[in-house]
Design a protein around this motif. Structure first.
Motif, PDB file in Angstrom:
ATOM      1  N   ALA A   1      25.074   4.762  10.618  1.00 17.20           N
ATOM      2  CA  ALA A   1      24.886   3.782   9.552  1.00 17.20           C
ATOM      3  C   ALA A   1      24.645   2.404  10.151  1.00 17.20           C
ATOM      4  CB  ALA A   1      26.111   3.750   8.652  1.00 17.20           C
TER       5      ALA A   1
ATOM      6  N   ILE B   1      26.929   7.155  -0.177  1.00 15.05           N
ATOM      7  CA  ILE B   1      25.738   6.331   0.015  1.00 15.05           C
ATOM      8  C   ILE B   1      24.958   6.344  -1.290  1.00 15.05           C
ATOM      9  CG2 ILE B   1      23.613   6.018   1.339  1.00 15.05           C
ATOM     10  CD1 ILE B   1      24.939   7.674   3.583  1.00 15.05           C
TER      11      ILE B   1
ATOM     12  N   THR C   1      26.242   1.842   1.949  1.00 16.54           N
ATOM     13  CA  THR C   1      27.209   2.799   2.485  1.00 16.54           C
ATOM     14  C   THR C   1      28.622   2.281   2.275  1.00 16.54           C
ATOM     15  OG1 THR C   1      25.646   3.525   4.183  1.00 16.54           O
ATOM     16  CG2 THR C   1      27.964   4.050   4.538  1.00 16.54           C
TER      17      THR C   1
ATOM     18  N   TYR D   1      18.412   6.044   4.367  1.00 14.71           N
ATOM     19  CA  TYR D   1      19.472   6.859   3.787  1.00 14.71           C
ATOM     20  C   TYR D   1      19.481   6.720   2.267  1.00 14.71           C
ATOM     21  CZ  TYR D   1      21.627   7.834   8.370  1.00 14.71           C
ATOM     22  OH  TYR D   1      21.895   8.275   9.643  1.00 14.71           O
TER      23      TYR D   1
END
Length: 733
Positions: A99, A66, A72, A183
């Motif tokens: 995700a 990531i 991702t 993230y």
């Protein structure tokens, strides 16, 4: 790692970081391979810190990274050849990672058995319908571990207990305050966290992706033409080549008259090797025309006398011998001395793979390196065998894998890449080597011929004694020698040693019988191809012998197999089993617990007066455990059924004078679109671990069709492909 980092920095300064450099230095796409995570661990390890923090990516294991923008990337350990595994594996990883699935991108994994070896085989291989089965637990742990590290990073930044945080849609959320961090924002900090040794996996009731019929990730580019298969690889200055090998198995090149070929516009070079000739041109048409213009005298060698007649004679003789005992329960001698007895033998022919993308490889060989662009099911073996052919260390060989236009087991072999490397050694610059359809079919690695003999006894409407013998080639002995133990090919007896029925006296033997000269290998459905056909065909004959309905007969012996019994009951209901049919139309059933899935199939078919078979309807019910993507499961069963029924109706490779007689789709037929009937697939909801699905339909179709023909005509066929002369009006078996 120091040398790898220096190589990266050197090219970083020059502003020219190539994919090839990243792969060969072990730094694929953001230092992914710099993080050496043991295959089975997915557990504690120090994350490797990249030299340039601005380019840092969170790489908790070999499958996930990531970046700071929140992008991702999932690195696929298995290859996509139409089975939908890219989407299914991405769903598994993204599920536990939490995700944003539509924003996830995929990359082929580079060759590396340590990082990407299939847990079943220990090799980086895609086959045996086990991509989901083999990776289910490991990939879930990988995604869950990465999620835990992201949660830890957020909790540390907020100075809160990680237990008060959760993750969803690419974010970590503090439940009490409602604070959120993406993230991407956590990527750098997460890289400094210690990976958890044990992490809780989601309860299936909490799945948000798994179990949904999501659209496949590879479909859009396949629809708009952007998808890149091995055959699509294009490099600057690339030449094209096509090859001709001796039409006789094992033959060599004698004399070559290339005078006419050299006059063809665009022909650049004639490469003569000991066992093949290649014509290199500016484009494929020039190479093909040049090859057609060659006059080649072949040294046919000792196999020029080999014929199908001789191969079958030898196999039938071998099948009369005692085999190696693969499994034995109860007292087989006593069992076969009890009740009514029936004996039968079943035979399956050689089959070619005939993938829609003919075998090919693009190769660039220099004095110090070899780079390959292809589509393969076994990357590391391609890399090692190419290294041998190029005369280079393995680390000097780079393999770039692509989508496969069909594999079916053919691309479990490295031979096409090895041949391309041998040609490329004679060419300056990259060269794409493509086999014509004729060369592909006539120089395949074929599904073996098999002969299965069965003896069974019946008492009170049930089987009391069962002796089964498989005779045929040992593909495993060649392909994976450590798995060939005590003379038993575990693939050849697959679905024979684990037949689903309750039989008190049960005995299975294996006779290794290699056909002379003909190379044999895996073909979609592998061992269950022959065993499911023989067992399920024989079950219908036994049912008729005791005057029972074929489904009722099977029900009485599936007490210890409730998942398969449930599939059988469902398919009976959905197919209209037992409802009246006109003359010469029949329904046939087959059941099997193959590849970790439990499937029951009914084929409804008509046989006209000339013996032509018209498929009316196909119904399947399957329990494949947790259905990662139900839409993919249905598509795979539909395609597999058509693939298997094609083989049952038309598939046969024959040999005469050491030569394969078939050459293209005019004499190695496929089922046409107007011949395909309605196919209904019913997926049974299950909480069990996922099974395999890519090959179950292939092995289910032929025995169900054979039994439909048996029901329609009373003719008990015991060999494939279907012999129409035996089922035409007025003929008897």
């Amino acid at each position: 790692m120091i040398l790898a980092e220096k190589a990266f920095l050197r090219e970083k300064i020059s502003g020219d970081v190539s994919r090839r450099t990243l792969l060969t230095t072990g730094l694929a796409g953001g230092f992914l391979l710099a993080f050496h995570l043991p295959l089975s661990a997915l557990a504690p390890n120090e994350p490797v810190q990249p030299p340039d923090a601005t380019e840092s990516k969170f790489a908790p294991n070999a499958f996930i990274r990531i970046d700071q923008a929140g992008h991702t990337t999932l690195v696929m350990p298995q290859v996509e050849m139409g089975q939908g595994v890219y989407t299914a594996i991405a769903m598994i990883l993204a599920e536990e990672l939490d995700a944003v699935f539509p924003h996830v991108t995929l990359e082929h994994a580079p060759p590396n058995d340590e990082l990407y070896g299939n847990p079943v085989f220990g090799l980086q291989v895609t086959g045996n319908s086990n991509s989901i089965r083999a990776w289910w637990t490991q990939l879930r742990k990988g995604g869950a571990g990465a999620r835990a590290m992201l949660v830890q990073a957020a909790a540390q930044q907020w100075q809160v207990d990680p237990a008060g945080c959760t993750a969803a849609n690419g974010e970590v959320i503090h439940k009490e305050s409602g604070r959120r961090l993406s993230y991407g924002a956590l990527a750098q900090a997460a890289g400094s966290q210690t990976p958890p040794r044990d992490v809780a996996l989601k309860d299936p009731n909490d799945f948000v992706l798994i179990g949904k019929p999501l659209k496949r990730l590879d479909t859009p580019d396949k629809a708009n033409g952007k998808a890149v298969y091995g055959i699509d690889a294009i490099l600057p200055g690339m030449k094209f080549a096509t090859v001709a090998a001796c039409p006789v198995f094992g033959g060599k090149v004698g004399k070559v008259d290339d005078s006419a070929a050299k006059k063809i516009p665009g022909v650049q070079k004639i490469v003569v090797l000991d066992d093949m000739v290649a014509v290199v041109g500016d484009h494929m048409w020039a190479a093909k025309k040049g090859l057609d213009a060659l006059v080649i005298d072949w040294n046919e060698g000792p196999n020029a006398h080999v014929s199908s007649k001789d191969i079958w004679r030898d196999l039938r003789a071998a099948s009369e011998k005692n085999g190696v005992v693969a499994k034995s329960e109860g007292d087989i001698a006593k069992g076969l001395a009890t009740g009514e007895r029936l004996d039968a033998s079943y035979e399956l022919p050689f089959l070619a793979h005939a993938t829609m993308e003919p075998v090919n490889a693009t190769v660039h060989v220099t004095r110090s390196s070899c780079e390959i662009w292809t589509g393969t099911q076994i990357m590391t073996r391609v890399q090692s065998e190419a290294a041998k052919a190029a005369g280079l260390p393995v680390e000097k060989v780079t393999v770039n894998n692509h989508l496969l236009g069909g594999g079916f087991g053919r691309k479990l072999e490295p031979d096409m890449v090895v041949a391309a490397v041998r040609v490329a050694k004679q060419v300056d610059g990259p060269v794409k080597v493509v086999w014509t359809r004729e060369e592909d079919i006539q120089h395949d690695v074929y599904r073996p011929v098999y002969r299965d003999t069965i003896s069974a006894t019946l008492s009170a409407g049930k089987i009391v004694g069962w002796r089964y013998k498989v005779s045929g080639a040992a593909v495993i002995a060649r392909w994976l020698p450590p798995a060939f133990q005590k003379g038993i090919d575990i693939d050849a007896v697959d679905s024979a040693v684990d037949a689903p029925y309750d039989i008190p006296n049960f005995h299975v033997e294996y006779v290794r019988a290699e056909p002379p000269a003909v190379p044999t290998g895996f073909w979609r459905g592998v061992g269950p191809n022959n065993n499911v056909f023989a067992i399920e065909s024989f079950m219908d004959e036994l049912a008729r012998k005791v005057g029972k309905d074929p489904i009722d007969f099977r029900r009485g012996m599936l007490g210890k197999n409730p998942r398969l019994l449930a599939a059988l009951n469902l398919v009976a209901e959905k197919s209209g089993w037992g409802q009246p049919l006109p003359a010469r139309i029949g329904r046939g059933v087959s059941v099997q617990p193959s590849f970790g899935s439990f499937i029951a199939t009914v084929v409804e078919a008509e046989v006209d007066e000339q013996g032509e078979v018209l498929l009316h309807r196909i119904t399947s019910a399957v329990d494949t455990g947790i259905a990662v993507n139900p839409d993919t499961i249905m598509a795979q069963l539909e395609g597999g059924l058509i693939f298997g029924l094609t083989a049952a109706l038309y598939g046969e490779i024959t040999i005469d004078k050491g030569r394969v007689q078939q050459s293209n789709f005019h004499d190695y037929r496929m089922l046409r679109i107007d011949q395909v009937p309605k196919v209904e697939v019913h997926v049974i909801k299950s909480g069990e671990a996922p099974g395999g699905i890519g090959e179950t339909g292939v092995t289910a179709g032929p025995p169900a069709l054979r039994n439909a023909i048996y029901a329609a005509t009373g003719v008990a066929l015991r060999r494939l492909p279907i012999d129409r002369s035996l089922i035409a009006v007025g003929r008897k078996a």
